[in-house]
Enzyme design. Sequence first.
Site, short mmCIF file in Angstrom:
data_model
loop_
_atom_site.label_atom_id
_atom_site.label_comp_id
_atom_site.label_asym_id
_atom_site.label_seq_id
_atom_site.Cartn_x
_atom_site.Cartn_y
_atom_site.Cartn_z
N ASP A 9 1.39 -1.25 0.96
CA ASP A 9 0.86 0.08 0.66
C ASP A 9 2.09 0.86 1.75
O ASP A 9 1.89 2.25 1.47
CB ASP A 9 -0.51 -0.09 1.75
N SER A 10 3.03 0.64 2.83
CA SER A 10 3.75 1.49 3.65
C SER A 10 4.57 1.96 2.47
O SER A 10 5.51 2.64 2.57
CB SER A 10 4.63 0.41 4.48
N ASP A 14 -0.36 -5.85 -1.52
CA ASP A 14 -1.29 -5.08 -0.30
C ASP A 14 -2.69 -4.94 -1.20
O ASP A 14 -2.47 -4.43 -2.44
CB ASP A 14 -0.49 -4.39 0.30
N LYS A 47 -3.10 -9.18 0.51
CA LYS A 47 -3.17 -8.91 2.05
C LYS A 47 -3.56 -7.62 2.34
O LYS A 47 -3.41 -6.69 2.54
CB LYS A 47 -2.10 -8.54 2.70
N GLU A 102 -6.81 -5.97 5.17
CA GLU A 102 -5.85 -5.78 6.17
C GLU A 102 -7.57 -5.68 7.15
O GLU A 102 -8.16 -5.82 6.95
CB GLU A 102 -6.10 -3.98 6.56
N GLU A 128 0.63 -7.10 13.95
CA GLU A 128 1.57 -6.02 14.24
C GLU A 128 0.64 -5.08 15.35
O GLU A 128 -0.63 -4.98 15.94
CB GLU A 128 1.21 -4.90 12.81
#
Length: 281
Positions: free
Chosen positions: A47-48, A86, A115, A117, A184
Site C-alpha cells: 500500500d506504499s 497488501d 499481508k 498489518e 519493520e
Amino acid sequence: MEREKITVLDIKRMKEERKKIVMLTAYDTPTSQILDEVGVDMILVGDSLGNNVLGYKDTLSVTMDDMVRHVAAVRRGTNYALLIGDMPFGSCITPEIAAKNAMRLVQEGGAEAVKPEGGRRIIEVVKAILNLGVPVMGHIGLTPQSIHIFGGHKVQARTEKAIKSLLEDAKALDEAGVFSIVLEGIPWQVAQLITESVEAATIGIGAGIHCDGQVLVLHDAIGINQGFKPKFVKRFGNVREAIKNAVIQYKEEVEKELFPTEEYSYSLREEVVKMLKNIKG
C-alpha cells in the site's frame, strides 16, 4: 533451465536452509517483469503505492480498488516470484470483511498471499483469511497504517515492555499459521530474537541483517524517490537522475529540430510521393 515457481513452501524451506530471501515492492507490469527476470523471490504490491505512485502523503488513502488494480498489473508481469498483496487501511475492520477483501486480491488481482498489518489484535482476521485457504504474511513493528498511534514513523520496540509485546505478537502470528512476518523499524537485536523464536520466515525492513530475508521499497532502492531517506535505505541506483537526463536531452532535441530525424520517421514509396504532388496541385 526454466526456473520453478516460488511458493510459500519454498519460503519456509529457505528459512530452514538458512538461505536469504529477497523481496521488493512493485506497482506495475514493467517493473514486476524486471524483478521477476532478475529472480527476486517475493514481490510485494504494497500500500506504499499511495506514497510512491498515487501521490498521497501516506498509505491511509489507498483503497481496495487501488490495491486490486495494482496487484493485477503486477500479476501480468510476474511468472516466478511469489506475489503478495497488501491489505489496505480499513480493509480488516472485521474478520468477515477482511476475508472478503482478501478474496478480492486473490480472485480479481491474482495475489498468492496477502499481508495485513498488526499482531495479536488482528489474530481473528488472520485466522479468517487462512480459513479461506489464502496464505498470510504478517507485519509488525513499525506498521505505517498506525502512524497516528505511533506519532509518526518512529522506531519501535526500544523498551523491555515493548520488546516483550512485539515478541508476543510474532509468536501469536506464528501460531496462527502465517508463513512469513515482516519486521519493520525495530532494533536488529529484537529482530534476531524474533527470528530465532518463530517458524515463520522473517523479512526485515529497517530490522537488521539477522532476519531470514529483506525487503525494500523499489522506488527507494533505485533512487526514484529523492526526498526523505530512512536510515535503513541504501540507494542501489539513481534512476530518477537517469530519467531526468533523458527528458532534458529529448526536450533539447525537439526544440532544436534534431529529433525526429529521417531514421525515426515513416516514409512513402517514391511512386506514392509523386501522387502527393498531384494531390497537392
